[in-house]
Scaffold this motif. Structure first.
Motif: not given
Ligand SMILES: Nc1ncnc2c1ncn2[C@@H]1O[C@H](COP(=O)(O)OP(=O)(O)O)[C@@H](O)[C@H]1O
Ligand SMILES: [Mg+2]
Length: 259
Positions: A49, A182, A135
């Motif tokens: 991430l 992401n 995220p």
């Protein structure tokens, strides 16, 4: 925290939530896993991430995909949710989005429709979600139903449309890997042999959760009956004998793995 709404018209989402959420914390804490497994999973998800956007896709091709494989009932789905919640605690700000995909939502009687629906999921719906800039973790639970193996016997027993849907999943994972750094995928499977090998080859890590050992069973028993176990007169020594006999039953095949 108020539940997020699944956007109208979106197909294939089982749920969409914002994490962390205190109600989810126990999913991580309570799952008893082999040594080092939780740490590896958390490290991978945080790395993926945080840093995937900066990686050279040729030099270090990271797809942002981890697979949890093991017999039914070994805690994979619970741990995947717990992992997302645990990872979310490392990010400040507005938190992390967690979406669970319904792998069983795509079979269709209409020729080509499964493939189109899967393509829409990976090329439109998930990128739209990722465009919120948060995220994002996508759970592909029981991925053997989505990325059906195209090998050998499966070609005889499954309609060709199922295999076209697998192609769309592979193209979709590749598209997301490039376009949405992401986003990280966690896939689970009860039946790794039924998952397409090209899907597995895209995984950055495959972690296997076997049936628990006697020591793990004892810990699970202790955790789940902790209040009773603290009571006067409860003989906690009985738990280890019970755990040992559970492990023996599993070892001789008394526990079905659903196949
Ligand atoms: N290793 C484990 N430690 C603690 N609880 C477990 C473990 N494995 C399974 N469970 C419990 O069993 C139930 C089923 O787990 P689940 O996550 O649905 O398994 P899977 O997805 O592997 O089929 C859950 O309530 C979970 O908390
Ligand atoms: Mg499961």
């Amino acid at each position: 925290m108020p539940a997020l709404q699944v956007p109208p018209g979106v197909e294939g989402f089982l749920s969409l939530v914002e994490l962390p959420d205190d109600a989810w914390r126990s999913r991580w804490d309570r799952i008893v896993a082999p040594d080092g497994l939780k740490e590896r999973l958390l490290n991978f998800v945080l790395f993926s991430l945080r840093h995937r956007a900066r990686l050279d896709p040729v030099g270090l091709p990271v797809h942002g995909l981890v697979v949890l494989s093991g017999p039914p009932g070994t805690g994979k789905t619970t741990l995947a949710g717990g992992l997302a919640d645990r990872a979310a605690r490392e990010f400040g700000g507005s938190g992390l989005l967690f979406v669970e995909i319904d792998a069983h939502a795509f079979p269709s009687q209409l020729l080509g429709e499964s493939q189109r629906a899967v393509a829409r999921l990976f090329e439109r719906t998930l990128p739209d979600l990722a465009a919120r800039g948060r995220p994002t973790i996508v759970l592909l639970d029981e991925v053997e139903a989505l990325a059906v193996s195209r090998a050998g016997a499966s070609l005889d027993t499954n309609p060709v449309d199922v295999h076209r849907a697998t192609d769309a999943v592979l193209a979709g994972i590749d598209h997301m890997a490039r376009a949405c750094p992401n986003v990280t995928f966690i896939a689970t499977t009860n039946h790794e042999a039924g998952v397409d090998v090209a899907f597995l080859s895209r995984a950055d890590a495959i972690e296997r959760m076997g049936l628990p050992s006697a020591a793990a069973i004892e810990q699970i028993l202790r955790d789940s009956i902790s209040e009773v176990a603290k009571a006067d007169g409860f003989d906690a020594r009985a738990l280890s004998a019970l755990a040992k006999s559970c492990a023996d039953i599993a070892a001789i095949g008394g526990v079905s793995d659903g196949e």
